[in-house]
Write an enzyme that holds these catalytic residues in place. Sequence first.
Site, PDB file in Angstrom:
ATOM      1  N   ARG A 176      12.618  -2.233  -5.451  1.00  0.00           N
ATOM      2  CA  ARG A 176      12.690  -0.769  -5.389  1.00  0.00           C
ATOM      3  C   ARG A 176      13.081  -0.318  -3.984  1.00  0.00           C
ATOM      4  NH1 ARG A 176       7.530   2.145  -7.900  1.00  0.00           N
ATOM      5  NH2 ARG A 176       8.938   3.949  -7.698  1.00  0.00           N
ATOM      6  N   CYS A 235       4.397   5.229  -0.747  1.00  0.00           N
ATOM      7  CA  CYS A 235       4.773   4.433  -1.921  1.00  0.00           C
ATOM      8  C   CYS A 235       5.704   5.294  -2.769  1.00  0.00           C
ATOM      9  CB  CYS A 235       3.525   4.013  -2.694  1.00  0.00           C
ATOM     10  SG  CYS A 235       2.451   5.388  -3.161  1.00  0.00           S
TER      11      CYS A 235
END
Length: 288
Positions: A176, A235
């Site tokens: 990611r 995050c």
Amino acid sequence: MKPLIEAVELKELDTYIYTLIDARGFGNSRERYEQGNIEGALYVDLEDLALHPEDAAAGGRHPLPTVEEFAVLIGGLGITPDTHVVVYDDKAAANPAARFWWMLRSIGHQKVQVLNGGLQAAIDAGLNITTEISALPEATIYPLTQGFTGTASISEVEAAAKDSNRIVIDVRETPRYLGQTEPLDLIAGHIPGAINVPYNTNMGADNRYLSPEQLKANYEKAFGDVKPEQVIVHCGSGVTACHTLLALAQAGLPGAKLYVGSWSEWSRRDLPVATENGIIEPGDKFKM
């Protein structure tokens, strides 16, 4: 009080001297709680720990509730400033348990610990698991002395990512971060200048946190000469980042800030995005 408590330690505590919180999130979390929870645990869902914005560009997918709303939530669980709170989830503390811990610490609550290894650790240690739903205690009024502390705004993150004396840590999985995949947000990639220290590197093969000594060594290597107070952690939406903030506290390296909006906010704003192939400028972000 150390941030983590082991299942064997919890087993030895008198149940009358602490409040046990089962904090789960995502999917059928209430159903999972009803199918098996540690005896005496009160349920808290991730959705109780965040607002529900119409536009994630203004604060991300899981922005903090108001501190007053949070005070009502914890007061409804019978928690006072003197309550010893133990919290766990079924994700080895990678999601709502760490968020709940961080939120309590952020408003100045001192006596809160996360069960190392979560529900599975409790099962392995032989704690009583039940399908019964614990009755809520008498509600209290939690007195607020401060708001949420230890947060970083998007503008502070932008400045910090360009400052060699500061560090922005992206705790998402490396694919990611590199922009190879993005299952939740509109565009893949990361904040330019942020480094990647995936949250799962905090844990050993037994799905428990590494020792404080190992955690400290790992993060001192990542920080170099930068002090923890000059670090910002994020995050996807400000939940899993709390896992790393918990790891830092366990390592004796407190002081890092949480960017609550995280990638879910940054990626929706008029800001550049970095991938393994280079920088995507704002005007080109949604042309791909």
